[in-house]
Design an enzyme around this catalytic site. Sequence first.
Site, short mmCIF file in Angstrom:
data_model
loop_
_atom_site.label_atom_id
_atom_site.label_comp_id
_atom_site.label_asym_id
_atom_site.label_seq_id
_atom_site.Cartn_x
_atom_site.Cartn_y
_atom_site.Cartn_z
N GLN A 59 0.83 -1.20 0.00
CA GLN A 59 0.00 0.00 0.00
C GLN A 59 0.87 1.25 0.00
O GLN A 59 0.57 2.22 -0.70
CB GLN A 59 -0.93 -0.01 1.21
CG GLN A 59 -2.05 1.02 1.15
CD GLN A 59 -3.07 0.71 0.07
OE1 GLN A 59 -3.24 -0.43 -0.35
NE2 GLN A 59 -3.77 1.74 -0.38
N ASP A 64 -10.33 -5.58 -6.62
CA ASP A 64 -10.49 -4.67 -7.74
C ASP A 64 -10.67 -5.54 -8.98
O ASP A 64 -9.88 -6.46 -9.22
CB ASP A 64 -9.27 -3.77 -7.90
CG ASP A 64 -9.14 -2.76 -6.78
OD1 ASP A 64 -10.12 -2.59 -6.02
OD2 ASP A 64 -8.07 -2.13 -6.66
N VAL A 110 -5.26 7.24 -3.18
CA VAL A 110 -4.76 6.00 -2.58
C VAL A 110 -4.90 6.06 -1.06
O VAL A 110 -4.46 7.03 -0.44
CB VAL A 110 -3.28 5.77 -2.95
CG1 VAL A 110 -2.79 4.45 -2.36
CG2 VAL A 110 -3.10 5.78 -4.47
N ALA A 111 -5.50 5.04 -0.48
CA ALA A 111 -5.67 5.00 0.98
C ALA A 111 -4.32 4.91 1.67
O ALA A 111 -3.38 4.27 1.18
CB ALA A 111 -6.53 3.80 1.37
N GLU A 145 -14.94 4.49 -7.14
CA GLU A 145 -14.13 3.40 -7.69
C GLU A 145 -15.08 2.30 -8.18
O GLU A 145 -15.50 1.45 -7.40
CB GLU A 145 -13.16 2.84 -6.63
CG GLU A 145 -12.10 3.84 -6.19
CD GLU A 145 -11.07 3.22 -5.26
OE1 GLU A 145 -11.23 2.04 -4.89
OE2 GLU A 145 -10.10 3.92 -4.90
N HIS A 201 -14.03 -1.47 -7.41
CA HIS A 201 -13.71 -1.96 -6.06
C HIS A 201 -14.95 -2.59 -5.42
O HIS A 201 -15.92 -1.90 -5.12
CB HIS A 201 -13.22 -0.78 -5.22
CG HIS A 201 -12.78 -1.15 -3.83
ND1 HIS A 201 -11.47 -1.15 -3.43
CD2 HIS A 201 -13.49 -1.51 -2.73
CE1 HIS A 201 -11.38 -1.49 -2.17
NE2 HIS A 201 -12.60 -1.72 -1.71
#
Length: 244
Positions: free
Chosen positions: A127, A171, A156-157, A214, A217
């Site tokens: 990530q 995803d 982006v998380a 998204e 997702h």
Amino acid sequence: MAKKNKKHIVIAAAVAIIMTVLLIYRYYIPDMKTKKQFTPAVVEYTYDDSVTSSELAEYQSQQGWQLTLVNNDTPICENCSVILTALDNGQAVDCRIYPQLQKMFDDARSQGIYPTITSSFRTSKDQQEILESKYEHYQKIGYSDKKAKAYAEEWVAMPGTSEHELGLCVDIASGDSSVTNEDVWNWLSKNSYKYGFIQRYTAEKQDITGIIPEEWHFRYVGKKAAEEMHENDLCLEEYLQMAS
């Protein structure tokens, strides 16, 4: 001739104004606020073929796991662990969501829709690398460091706040040239709830989830919750709020 020159002058002035506005937007507008910084919890993981049958049974019997909330305000808890099932394409998911995921894909293919998983379980290191790559992208196209960081975090998380780190989401894109991504996403948005999945981040719920739309997702929440969320147009945050 004078008219032609005047027209050129007007066009040039308009272009100059547009360029000035873009420069102001890119460099001089106050930087966006970045997300809260913290040390992310590291999720311990193993695979279902490397644990005992009793360990697997205990893991599968845990209550409420499918509704675990992870977002910008609710990071992954300490001492979290997952047991994964490895997929044929090198991806992996929490072993508890695999049966319904496989069934959903089989049913989609039987109807001429060919989905494939492009991203699934990620470590916090994975990530972080995705976040840094997005940050570098914005730097390269000319944004200030602070603004590049803020825009990267919008897409982006932060590590420790992504559902991918729990293996509960995937995803999805088209895996065949005969269908488009949109074909796949449309089928999933209409049918995924039947298998316990929801389209997690939509434009309508962005103010609540804090995540931009998204379409690709999809998150497992279990059949009961997915059906109720689908019928009542709820995101996970709203559903948990109503249930509390």
